[in-house]
Design a protein around this motif. Structure first.
Motif, PDB file in Angstrom:
ATOM      1  N   GLU A 257       0.853  -1.178   0.000  1.00  0.00           N
ATOM      2  CA  GLU A 257       0.000   0.000   0.000  1.00  0.00           C
ATOM      3  C   GLU A 257       0.894   1.234   0.000  1.00  0.00           C
ATOM      4  O   GLU A 257       1.793   1.364   0.818  1.00  0.00           O
ATOM      5  N   THR A 258       0.662   2.128  -0.956  1.00  0.00           N
ATOM      6  CA  THR A 258       1.548   3.285  -1.110  1.00  0.00           C
ATOM      7  C   THR A 258       0.960   4.510  -0.446  1.00  0.00           C
ATOM      8  O   THR A 258      -0.222   4.564  -0.123  1.00  0.00           O
ATOM      9  N   TRP A 259       1.820   5.531  -0.288  1.00  0.00           N
ATOM     10  CA  TRP A 259       1.323   6.795   0.221  1.00  0.00           C
ATOM     11  C   TRP A 259       0.276   7.371  -0.721  1.00  0.00           C
ATOM     12  O   TRP A 259      -0.715   7.934  -0.293  1.00  0.00           O
ATOM     13  N   ALA A 260       0.508   7.244  -2.021  1.00  0.00           N
ATOM     14  CA  ALA A 260      -0.437   7.804  -2.985  1.00  0.00           C
ATOM     15  C   ALA A 260      -1.809   7.153  -2.850  1.00  0.00           C
ATOM     16  O   ALA A 260      -2.836   7.809  -2.970  1.00  0.00           O
ATOM     17  N   SER A 261      -1.826   5.849  -2.580  1.00  0.00           N
ATOM     18  CA  SER A 261      -3.114   5.161  -2.453  1.00  0.00           C
ATOM     19  C   SER A 261      -3.865   5.619  -1.214  1.00  0.00           C
ATOM     20  O   SER A 261      -5.084   5.506  -1.142  1.00  0.00           O
ATOM     21  N   LEU A 262      -3.151   6.143  -0.235  1.00  0.00           N
ATOM     22  CA  LEU A 262      -3.804   6.605   0.987  1.00  0.00           C
ATOM     23  C   LEU A 262      -4.340   8.021   0.857  1.00  0.00           C
ATOM     24  O   LEU A 262      -5.328   8.381   1.474  1.00  0.00           O
ATOM     25  N   VAL A 263      -3.652   8.857   0.074  1.00  0.00           N
ATOM     26  CA  VAL A 263      -4.005  10.272   0.072  1.00  0.00           C
ATOM     27  C   VAL A 263      -4.621  10.760  -1.221  1.00  0.00           C
ATOM     28  O   VAL A 263      -5.132  11.866  -1.286  1.00  0.00           O
ATOM     29  N   ASP A 264      -4.587   9.959  -2.288  1.00  0.00           N
ATOM     30  CA  ASP A 264      -5.105  10.436  -3.560  1.00  0.00           C
ATOM     31  C   ASP A 264      -6.448   9.794  -3.883  1.00  0.00           C
ATOM     32  O   ASP A 264      -6.729   8.682  -3.472  1.00  0.00           O
ATOM     33  N   ASP A 265      -7.259  10.500  -4.613  1.00  0.00           N
ATOM     34  CA  ASP A 265      -8.580  10.024  -4.992  1.00  0.00           C
ATOM     35  C   ASP A 265      -8.726  10.247  -6.491  1.00  0.00           C
ATOM     36  O   ASP A 265      -9.423  11.150  -6.938  1.00  0.00           O
ATOM     37  N   LEU A 266      -8.027   9.431  -7.269  1.00  0.00           N
ATOM     38  CA  LEU A 266      -7.973   9.649  -8.709  1.00  0.00           C
ATOM     39  C   LEU A 266      -9.307   9.373  -9.382  1.00  0.00           C
ATOM     40  O   LEU A 266      -9.506   9.749 -10.528  1.00  0.00           O
ATOM     41  N   GLU A 269     -13.855  13.093 -10.339  1.00  0.00           N
ATOM     42  CA  GLU A 269     -13.780  13.810 -11.603  1.00  0.00           C
ATOM     43  C   GLU A 269     -13.481  15.297 -11.430  1.00  0.00           C
ATOM     44  O   GLU A 269     -13.030  15.946 -12.363  1.00  0.00           O
ATOM     45  N   ASP A 270     -13.741  15.842 -10.270  1.00  0.00           N
ATOM     46  CA  ASP A 270     -13.584  17.271 -10.050  1.00  0.00           C
ATOM     47  C   ASP A 270     -12.135  17.591  -9.703  1.00  0.00           C
ATOM     48  O   ASP A 270     -11.600  17.112  -8.707  1.00  0.00           O
ATOM     49  N   PHE A 271     -11.495  18.427 -10.524  1.00  0.00           N
ATOM     50  CA  PHE A 271     -10.097  18.772 -10.299  1.00  0.00           C
ATOM     51  C   PHE A 271      -9.897  19.433  -8.934  1.00  0.00           C
ATOM     52  O   PHE A 271      -8.890  19.212  -8.265  1.00  0.00           O
ATOM     53  N   ILE A 313     -12.486  28.298  -1.986  1.00  0.00           N
ATOM     54  CA  ILE A 313     -11.114  28.749  -1.718  1.00  0.00           C
ATOM     55  C   ILE A 313     -10.111  27.974  -2.560  1.00  0.00           C
ATOM     56  O   ILE A 313      -9.190  28.555  -3.143  1.00  0.00           O
ATOM     57  N   THR A 314     -10.290  26.658  -2.645  1.00  0.00           N
ATOM     58  CA  THR A 314      -9.384  25.845  -3.460  1.00  0.00           C
ATOM     59  C   THR A 314      -9.433  26.287  -4.913  1.00  0.00           C
ATOM     60  O   THR A 314      -8.393  26.440  -5.563  1.00  0.00           O
ATOM     61  N   ASP A 315     -10.636  26.510  -5.422  1.00  0.00           N
ATOM     62  CA  ASP A 315     -10.791  26.951  -6.812  1.00  0.00           C
ATOM     63  C   ASP A 315     -10.113  28.298  -7.035  1.00  0.00           C
ATOM     64  O   ASP A 315      -9.424  28.499  -8.047  1.00  0.00           O
ATOM     65  N   LYS A 316     -10.257  29.225  -6.085  1.00  0.00           N
ATOM     66  CA  LYS A 316      -9.668  30.563  -6.241  1.00  0.00           C
ATOM     67  C   LYS A 316      -8.138  30.497  -6.216  1.00  0.00           C
ATOM     68  O   LYS A 316      -7.455  31.145  -7.019  1.00  0.00           O
ATOM     69  N   GLY A 331      -9.327  24.215 -18.576  1.00  0.00           N
ATOM     70  CA  GLY A 331     -10.650  24.210 -17.994  1.00  0.00           C
ATOM     71  C   GLY A 331     -10.630  24.298 -16.483  1.00  0.00           C
ATOM     72  O   GLY A 331     -11.666  24.211 -15.830  1.00  0.00           O
ATOM     73  N   HIS A 332      -9.451  24.480 -15.907  1.00  0.00           N
ATOM     74  CA  HIS A 332      -9.304  24.631 -14.460  1.00  0.00           C
ATOM     75  C   HIS A 332      -7.934  25.252 -14.178  1.00  0.00           C
ATOM     76  O   HIS A 332      -7.131  25.466 -15.080  1.00  0.00           O
ATOM     77  N   GLY A 333      -7.676  25.536 -12.911  1.00  0.00           N
ATOM     78  CA  GLY A 333      -6.397  26.111 -12.521  1.00  0.00           C
ATOM     79  C   GLY A 333      -5.321  25.054 -12.356  1.00  0.00           C
ATOM     80  O   GLY A 333      -5.338  24.024 -13.024  1.00  0.00           O
ATOM     81  N   VAL A 334      -4.380  25.317 -11.448  1.00  0.00           N
ATOM     82  CA  VAL A 334      -3.282  24.374 -11.210  1.00  0.00           C
ATOM     83  C   VAL A 334      -3.380  23.840  -9.790  1.00  0.00           C
ATOM     84  O   VAL A 334      -4.047  24.412  -8.934  1.00  0.00           O
ATOM     85  N   SER A 335      -2.698  22.741  -9.522  1.00  0.00           N
ATOM     86  CA  SER A 335      -2.751  22.125  -8.191  1.00  0.00           C
ATOM     87  C   SER A 335      -2.013  22.984  -7.170  1.00  0.00           C
ATOM     88  O   SER A 335      -1.200  23.851  -7.518  1.00  0.00           O
ATOM     89  N   TYR A 336      -2.282  22.721  -5.904  1.00  0.00           N
ATOM     90  CA  TYR A 336      -1.647  23.492  -4.837  1.00  0.00           C
ATOM     91  C   TYR A 336      -0.128  23.344  -4.858  1.00  0.00           C
ATOM     92  O   TYR A 336       0.601  24.311  -4.598  1.00  0.00           O
ATOM     93  N   VAL A 337       0.358  22.142  -5.152  1.00  0.00           N
ATOM     94  CA  VAL A 337       1.808  21.927  -5.198  1.00  0.00           C
ATOM     95  C   VAL A 337       2.446  22.838  -6.239  1.00  0.00           C
ATOM     96  O   VAL A 337       3.472  23.476  -5.993  1.00  0.00           O
ATOM     97  N   VAL A 338       1.838  22.914  -7.415  1.00  0.00           N
ATOM     98  CA  VAL A 338       2.363  23.772  -8.477  1.00  0.00           C
ATOM     99  C   VAL A 338       2.272  25.245  -8.069  1.00  0.00           C
ATOM    100  O   VAL A 338       3.208  26.022  -8.268  1.00  0.00           O
ATOM    101  N   ALA A 339       1.150  25.624  -7.481  1.00  0.00           N
ATOM    102  CA  ALA A 339       0.965  27.011  -7.045  1.00  0.00           C
ATOM    103  C   ALA A 339       2.000  27.399  -5.997  1.00  0.00           C
ATOM    104  O   ALA A 339       2.616  28.470  -6.075  1.00  0.00           O
ATOM    105  N   LEU A 340       2.211  26.526  -5.030  1.00  0.00           N
ATOM    106  CA  LEU A 340       3.147  26.808  -3.948  1.00  0.00           C
ATOM    107  C   LEU A 340       4.563  26.989  -4.472  1.00  0.00           C
ATOM    108  O   LEU A 340       5.268  27.940  -4.118  1.00  0.00           O
ATOM    109  N   GLU A 341       4.990  26.078  -5.343  1.00  0.00           N
ATOM    110  CA  GLU A 341       6.361  26.180  -5.863  1.00  0.00           C
ATOM    111  C   GLU A 341       6.524  27.411  -6.748  1.00  0.00           C
ATOM    112  O   GLU A 341       7.565  28.073  -6.723  1.00  0.00           O
TER     113      GLU A 341
END
Length: 446
Positions: A257-266, A269-271, A313-316, A331-341
């Motif tokens: 079981e990976t970290w990604a499997s615990l925290v991601d919800d692929l 459908e909503d970015f 807030i996430t969308d903004k 059709g949407h913004g960027v992820s928080y990781v990309v925004a932060l960096e």
């Protein structure tokens, strides 16, 4: 000069370190480093997972001179421009290949220094490397057999995944004799990318006598591609056989079981809701912090519930950080990781930003710039924090005067259509988000 940035992935504990090494054009930004860490097994009992990041470059990042030359040539003749770009990338890969060799020779010494400081009780390591990371491990093994007095670290087992290197029969025998455990070799005959490793018959595409070689295939029988190893790391560890040696017990499926499997919800459908580092954090944080974020970001939201505010807030944040034209295309913004960096690179030296592997490390840098004493920052009450942030983004931020100037606002608005410019409201939001994460003490990102 140090070649590696090591990061141990919680939870930690045990006397053995599993050290993972990426290949070419990987780990080049926080988002990619975060994804690599997310592929690791959540926990292997009795051991510590450590990722060894090294500067492997990026296939699409060109120097200023290269960009200028390529632009001029492409305008005159697109076909010649394509040829120039290809030649440039081949040269870049060859230089990164040499860098991997140098890093490989330094790996065990730097790893030993890191372990002495962080985990002095660890005296054995398992090494796992992919692509040029596999080449790096081969050069580390070559160093090990030529300097026999080097015994500060015991190399137990080694896994080479799609290794972009060649080895002789003599070297294989020497490697096997030198390590305490076994050397596993995961390869695929369908790996076309390794054919670009000019001048060598890379072992990542073939069986190697003397190593425990396993040809990787998917469950449907389809062969592995070069980029399939990290997303399927649990399967590679199991099928290659190294997992049983790392566990010192029969294979247990729960261990993969990976970290990604615990925290991601692929499957969502909503970015916005996929942005787990921000959206799920906001759902769990204080309502007063959400109200502060809503005020700073100037959000009009009819749904004042925690879920409604978290979505807005996430969308903004995603939209503010994303390139305006890019947002329209995606059709949407960027992820928080990309925004932060991106925000961090606007305000901090790239050398400091590129050393960060987790979001909390990068958030801490931004907090330290705003408040040189983070202990004071994190001890603020919510109302004090919001007041401080409002003061900082309206008075303390370097670009304030330009933001208030009509011409400055016009220039900034025009610039943001074609590049990234980050308003003070976004910076203020990042500070409050860092405060919220610190209070919740999120384990994966810490």
């Amino acid at each position: 000069m140090r070649h590696f940035v090591f990061r141990d992935i919680p939870p930690v504990g045990g006397g053995v370190a599993n050290v993972f090494v990426h290949g070419y054009s990987a780990g080049h930004d926080l988002d990619d480093r975060y994804k690599l860490v997310g592929t690791l097994p959540r926990q292997i009992p009795g051991s510590i997972n450590i990722f060894a990041f090294w500067d492997s470059g990026h296939i699409l990042k060109l120097s200023g001179l290269e960009k200028a030359v390529l632009t001029r040539v492409t305008w005159s003749n697109p076909f010649i421009g394509l040829g120039v770009f290809t030649a440039s990338r081949i040269k870049h890969f060859i230089s990164m290949r040499s860098r991997a060799e140098q890093a490989g020779e330094a790996l065990l010494a730097e790893l030993d220094s890191y372990l002495v400081t962080r985990f002095p009780y660890v005296d054995r390591v398992n090494l796992i490397g992919h692509s040029l990371g596999g080449r790096l491990l081969i050069y580390a093994l070559r160093k090990l057999i030529t300097e026999r007095e080097y015994d500060c670290l015991k190399v137990d087992n080694v896994l080479l995944m799609a290794a972009a290197a060649d080895v002789t029969d003599y070297e294989v025998e020497a490697f096997v004799r030198r390590v305490d455990g076994d050397i596993y070799h995961a390869y695929s005959r369908n790996d076309d990318i390794l054919k670009l490793n000019l001048g060598e018959n890379a072992i990542g595409g073939r069986n190697v006598k003397g190593l425990i070689s396993v040809e990787m295939t998917h469950e449907n029988g389809k062969g592995f591609g070069h980029m399939d190893y990290w997303p399927n790391l649990g399967k590679v560890l199991k099928d290659s056989g190294i997992l049983n040696r790392m566990l010192h017990a029969p294979y247990e499926i729960s261990v993969t079981e990976t970290w990604a499997s615990l925290v991601d919800d692929l499957g969502h459908e909503d970015f916005i809701c996929k942005d787990i580092l921000l959206y799920r954090l906001l759902i769990e944080t204080d309502k007063s912090l959400l109200d502060g974020l809503k005020d700073i970001l100037i959000i009009e939201c009819s749904d004042s519930s925690p879920t409604g505010l978290a979505l807005a807030i996430t969308d903004k944040v995603q939209t503010l950080a994303g390139n305006a034209l890019g947002n329209i295309y995606r059709g949407h913004g960027v992820s928080y990781v990309v925004a932060l960096e991106s925000v961090a690179l606007e305000r901090l030296p790239a050398s400091e930003v590129n050393k960060c592997v987790t979001v909390t490390e990068l958030e801490t840098l931004i907090v330290k710039q705003a408040c040189p004493q983070p202990n004071i920052f994190y001890n603020f009450e919510v109302t004090e924090l919001v007041s401080f942030v409002k003061w900082y983004i309206n008075i303390g931020a370097p670009s304030t005067a330009n933001q208030h100037s009509p011409w400055g606002r016009l220039f900034a608005g025009g610039k943001r259509m074609y590049s990234k410019i980050f308003p003070n409201q976004l910076l203020g939001a990042l500070l409050i988000i860092a405060y919220a994460r610190n209070r919740l003490n999120c384990p994966f990102t810490s």
